[in-house]
Design a protein around this motif. Structure first.
Motif, short mmCIF file in Angstrom:
data_model
loop_
_atom_site.label_atom_id
_atom_site.label_comp_id
_atom_site.label_asym_id
_atom_site.label_seq_id
_atom_site.Cartn_x
_atom_site.Cartn_y
_atom_site.Cartn_z
N SER A 51 0.69 -1.14 0.18
CA SER A 51 0.15 -0.09 0.14
C SER A 51 0.71 1.34 -0.22
N HIS A 52 2.32 1.23 0.79
CA HIS A 52 3.11 2.50 0.65
C HIS A 52 3.85 2.48 -0.84
N TRP A 53 3.60 1.72 -1.83
CA TRP A 53 4.56 1.79 -3.08
C TRP A 53 4.28 3.17 -3.58
N PRO A 54 3.10 3.74 -3.71
CA PRO A 54 3.16 5.19 -4.47
C PRO A 54 4.08 6.14 -3.57
N ASN A 55 4.03 6.46 -2.57
CA ASN A 55 4.79 7.36 -1.80
C ASN A 55 6.15 7.00 -1.41
N ILE A 85 8.69 -0.37 -11.20
CA ILE A 85 8.58 1.03 -11.76
C ILE A 85 8.14 1.02 -13.23
N LYS A 86 8.67 0.12 -13.96
CA LYS A 86 8.45 -0.03 -15.35
C LYS A 86 6.85 -0.32 -15.64
N LYS A 87 6.34 -1.43 -14.56
CA LYS A 87 4.92 -1.77 -14.97
C LYS A 87 4.05 -0.79 -14.21
N THR A 88 4.54 0.30 -13.23
CA THR A 88 3.58 1.28 -12.83
C THR A 88 3.14 2.24 -13.79
#
Length: 252
Positions: free
Chosen positions: A148-152, A188-191
């Protein structure tokens, strides 16, 4: 972010972990082979924007001391009691890079067990094979995306390792690199749905894209109200990049 103070603090914690994993270290050292010293350090190039970011993190989270030395901002915590606050943040959300997770496992074991210098030296001689520190394995890129903390975390990591570039010929690009951690760059590539491959050299892993549609996806992410947003020197770099990219689209 238009959210509660509790949510803002949580976002700063997650951002801090990304910054720590990108430009920080989790250290157990010794003083004259007598006693152990515990330090968590982040080192950034000194700019007014980076200093303001570090001061804001200190204000929001109540952690880290700031020093300016030889063109760098050093965020450091070495007080045994105050280190517990940073350890609580790490334990709550979790580190993502394998080598940082191993660093922290060693740090935490030494800290919690109040080990002596001779024990420390013995463990170091075994090169972390004791107690299973080397059994901490990579997360897959898909596992990373589920945190859940991946974006920040990613935004904090971008402050450390990302680059929004406008070349002299007017070409725009986004790149990000890391010495260890191909799985993070794959996530990051997938994001951002980047078609380019994660490249590697003897020194690091590297991901870069020039594709206009992808750059727009990237801008949408960093400008989203759902994330904390860039806070330091990369925020200035990103704003210039975004304005230039939008102008280029209008000119076309």
């Amino acid at each position: 972010m238009n959210t509660s103070n509790k949510s803002i603090k949580k976002a700063y914690q997650q951002f801090f972990l990304g910054l720590l994993e990108g430009d920080g270290s989790i250290q157990v050292n010794h003083w004259r082979k007598r006693s152990l010293q515990f330090r968590i350090v982040i080192k950034l190039k000194y700019t007014h924007a980076n200093y303001a970011m570090c001061a804001e993190i200190r204000e929001q989270l109540g952690i880290m001391n700031l020093h300016i030395r030889r063109g760098f901002i050093i965020m450091v915590e070495d007080h045994r009691v105050r280190l517990l606050s940073i350890m609580a943040i790490i334990d709550k959300h979790g580190l993502l890079l394998t080598h940082k997770r191993r660093q922290y496992a060693f740090f935490k074991y030494c800290y919690n067990n109040k080990i002596t210098y001779s024990e420390y030296a013995h463990i170091k001689d075994l090169k972390n094979s004791w107690l299973g520190f080397n059994s901490i394995n990579d997360y897959s890129s898909d596992q990373l995306l589920e945190f859940s903390h991946w974006p920040n975390w990613l935004i904090g990591f971008t402050e450390a390792e990302g680059c929004f570039c406008i070349r002299s010929n007017g070409i725009h690009s986004f790149s990000i690199s890391q010495k260890d951690g191909s799985e993070v760059l794959t996530a990051i590539k997938k994001t951002f749905k980047i078609p380019n491959k994660v490249r590697s050299t003897s020194r690091l892993y590297f991901l870069e894209t020039y594709a206009g549609v992808v750059l727009q996806n990237i801008c949408n992410f960093y400008s989203s109200s759902r994330v904390i947003g860039l806070l330091g020197e990369k925020q200035i770099q990103y704003k210039t990049f975004k304005i230039s990219l939008e102008k280029k689209k209008l000119d076309k």
